[in-house]
Design a protein around this motif. Structure first.
Motif, mmCIF file in Angstrom:
data_model
loop_
_atom_site.group_PDB
_atom_site.id
_atom_site.type_symbol
_atom_site.label_atom_id
_atom_site.label_comp_id
_atom_site.label_asym_id
_atom_site.label_seq_id
_atom_site.Cartn_x
_atom_site.Cartn_y
_atom_site.Cartn_z
ATOM 1 N N ALA A 26 -9.305 2.823 0.381
ATOM 2 C CA ALA A 26 -10.021 2.442 1.862
ATOM 3 C C ALA A 26 -8.994 1.811 3.003
ATOM 4 N N ARG A 27 -8.087 1.017 2.462
ATOM 5 C CA ARG A 27 -7.275 -0.119 3.649
ATOM 6 C C ARG A 27 -5.801 0.290 3.270
ATOM 7 N N SER A 28 -5.312 1.099 2.512
ATOM 8 C CA SER A 28 -3.738 1.093 2.236
ATOM 9 C C SER A 28 -3.177 1.788 3.436
ATOM 10 N N THR A 29 -3.672 2.810 4.271
ATOM 11 C CA THR A 29 -3.118 3.172 5.376
ATOM 12 C C THR A 29 -2.895 2.111 6.681
ATOM 13 N N ALA A 30 -3.925 1.128 6.939
ATOM 14 C CA ALA A 30 -4.039 0.371 7.799
ATOM 15 C C ALA A 30 -2.931 -0.954 7.414
ATOM 16 N N LEU A 31 -2.989 -1.024 6.084
ATOM 17 C CA LEU A 31 -2.239 -2.155 5.851
ATOM 18 C C LEU A 31 -0.620 -1.579 5.775
ATOM 19 N N TRP A 32 -0.431 -0.495 5.518
ATOM 20 C CA TRP A 32 0.825 0.307 5.756
ATOM 21 C C TRP A 32 1.377 -0.057 6.977
ATOM 22 N N ARG A 33 0.365 0.353 8.000
ATOM 23 C CA ARG A 33 1.044 0.277 9.343
ATOM 24 C C ARG A 33 1.223 -1.241 9.786
ATOM 25 N N SER A 34 0.509 -2.205 9.337
ATOM 26 C CA SER A 34 1.162 -3.658 9.570
ATOM 27 C C SER A 34 2.443 -3.821 8.748
ATOM 28 N N ALA A 35 2.521 -3.265 7.660
ATOM 29 C CA ALA A 35 3.840 -3.504 7.143
ATOM 30 C C ALA A 35 5.074 -2.881 7.723
ATOM 31 N N PHE A 36 4.715 -1.776 8.341
ATOM 32 C CA PHE A 36 5.728 -0.995 9.258
ATOM 33 C C PHE A 36 5.821 -1.646 10.319
ATOM 34 N N LEU A 37 5.099 -2.352 10.908
ATOM 35 C CA LEU A 37 5.294 -3.164 12.429
ATOM 36 C C LEU A 37 6.108 -4.420 11.820
ATOM 37 N N LEU A 38 5.949 -4.966 10.761
ATOM 38 C CA LEU A 38 6.536 -6.112 10.277
ATOM 39 C C LEU A 38 7.922 -5.702 10.102
ATOM 40 N N THR A 39 8.247 -4.575 9.135
ATOM 41 C CA THR A 39 9.658 -4.154 8.854
ATOM 42 C C THR A 39 10.319 -3.470 10.018
ATOM 43 N N GLY A 40 9.536 -2.641 10.598
ATOM 44 C CA GLY A 40 10.263 -1.504 11.407
ATOM 45 C C GLY A 40 10.898 -0.509 10.561
ATOM 46 N N ASP A 41 10.579 0.010 9.498
ATOM 47 C CA ASP A 41 11.237 0.795 8.598
ATOM 48 C C ASP A 41 10.114 1.419 7.718
ATOM 49 N N ALA A 42 9.838 2.821 7.940
ATOM 50 C CA ALA A 42 9.040 3.131 6.724
ATOM 51 C C ALA A 42 9.011 3.198 5.347
ATOM 52 N N GLN A 43 10.288 3.065 4.750
ATOM 53 C CA GLN A 43 10.572 2.875 3.459
ATOM 54 C C GLN A 43 10.431 1.363 3.128
ATOM 55 N N LYS A 44 10.808 0.642 3.942
ATOM 56 C CA LYS A 44 10.702 -0.810 3.871
ATOM 57 C C LYS A 44 9.048 -1.139 3.684
ATOM 58 N N ALA A 45 8.619 -0.623 4.728
ATOM 59 C CA ALA A 45 6.905 -0.681 4.601
ATOM 60 C C ALA A 45 6.356 -0.374 3.478
ATOM 61 N N GLU A 46 6.673 0.806 2.873
ATOM 62 C CA GLU A 46 6.063 1.282 1.754
ATOM 63 C C GLU A 46 6.352 0.288 0.581
ATOM 64 N N ASP A 47 7.609 -0.409 0.177
ATOM 65 C CA ASP A 47 7.941 -1.266 -0.622
ATOM 66 C C ASP A 47 7.213 -2.675 -0.393
ATOM 67 N N LEU A 48 7.203 -3.170 0.891
ATOM 68 C CA LEU A 48 6.586 -4.228 1.031
ATOM 69 C C LEU A 48 5.004 -4.144 0.654
ATOM 70 N N LEU A 49 4.391 -2.950 1.154
ATOM 71 C CA LEU A 49 3.120 -2.651 0.627
ATOM 72 C C LEU A 49 2.671 -2.720 -0.550
ATOM 73 N N GLN A 50 3.595 -1.950 -1.435
ATOM 74 C CA GLN A 50 3.596 -1.827 -2.803
ATOM 75 C C GLN A 50 3.488 -3.345 -3.573
ATOM 76 N N THR A 51 4.370 -3.975 -3.232
ATOM 77 C CA THR A 51 4.783 -5.397 -3.633
ATOM 78 C C THR A 51 3.754 -6.164 -3.331
ATOM 79 N N ALA A 52 3.107 -6.184 -2.283
ATOM 80 C CA ALA A 52 1.908 -6.857 -2.048
ATOM 81 C C ALA A 52 0.665 -6.377 -2.876
ATOM 82 N N LEU A 53 0.516 -5.379 -3.085
ATOM 83 C CA LEU A 53 -0.607 -4.738 -3.665
ATOM 84 C C LEU A 53 -0.409 -5.257 -5.203
ATOM 85 N N VAL A 54 0.686 -4.992 -5.764
ATOM 86 C CA VAL A 54 0.851 -5.505 -7.120
ATOM 87 C C VAL A 54 0.574 -6.926 -7.183
#
Length: 189
Positions: A26-54
């Motif tokens: 339900a929330r991963s897309t919205a959380l990824w967008r936040s991560a993307f805005l923090l990092t400015g990079d799609a791959q870093k955003a995915e890594d950041l979100l994965q780490t936070a979800l773990v």
């Protein structure tokens, strides 16, 4: 989107695994967008979100409310992002110029939107990390000042001052000249 959560999330030792999977779905897309805005990079955003979800999954049994889970993940996003920055983990850098793209007749303003998006991301990247985090949480994620303060572990006064400095920084950003025809939200001027 691959969130990096494996099938072990539903293991019996984590009895709330199904609820965690529902939360991620339900929330991963919205959380990824936040991560993307923090990092400015799609791959870093995915890594950041994965780490936070773990980090969240490991504590899932202690998180009792859905609202608490989202706040926990947002806090994990910001703290992990800050930790990476402190370790000077920068990885790849985006180029200064976007590659040329052919115009599409069905979307004539694609280049203008891409240029605006690039300019906004450049202006965000020029802000100090704390100010960028406040802007993302406060205005993009539409959190209250108190929720933003809780997510960042700071006072409401700090959120207000960081938001004021950030909007001032965006207003004076060379990347956004010509884009700001009206004052930014929360801008006292």
């Amino acid at each position: 989107m691959d969130t990096g959560v494996s099938e072990t999330a539903t293991s019996p030792q984590h009895g709330t695994g199904a609820s965690f999977e529902d939360f991620v779905a339900a929330r991963s897309t919205a959380l990824w967008r936040s991560a993307f805005l923090l990092t400015g990079d799609a791959q870093k955003a995915e890594d950041l979100l994965q780490t936070a979800l773990v980090k969240t999954w490991r504590k899932w049994d202690t998180i009792t409310r859905h609202q608490g889970a989202e706040a926990y993940v947002r806090r994990a996003l910001v703290s992990t992002y800050t930790d990476w920055w402190r370790r000077r983990w920068n990885g790849e850098r985006p180029t200064g110029q976007l590659p040329d793209r052919p115009d599409r007749p069905d979307q004539p303003d694609v280049a203008a939107r891409a240029a605006t998006r690039h300019d906004v991301l450049t202006a965000l990247a020029d802000l100090p990390r704390g100010q960028r985090a406040v802007l993302v949480l406060r205005y993009f994620d539409d959190l209250t000042e108190q929720q933003t303060a809780d997510a960042l572990g700071v006072s409401v006064g700090t959120v207000k001052s960081q938001a004021s400095r950030a909007t001032s920084g965006l207003r004076s950003s060379p990347a956004l000249r010509g884009h700001l025809s009206e004052p930014l939200e929360g801008d006292p001027s």
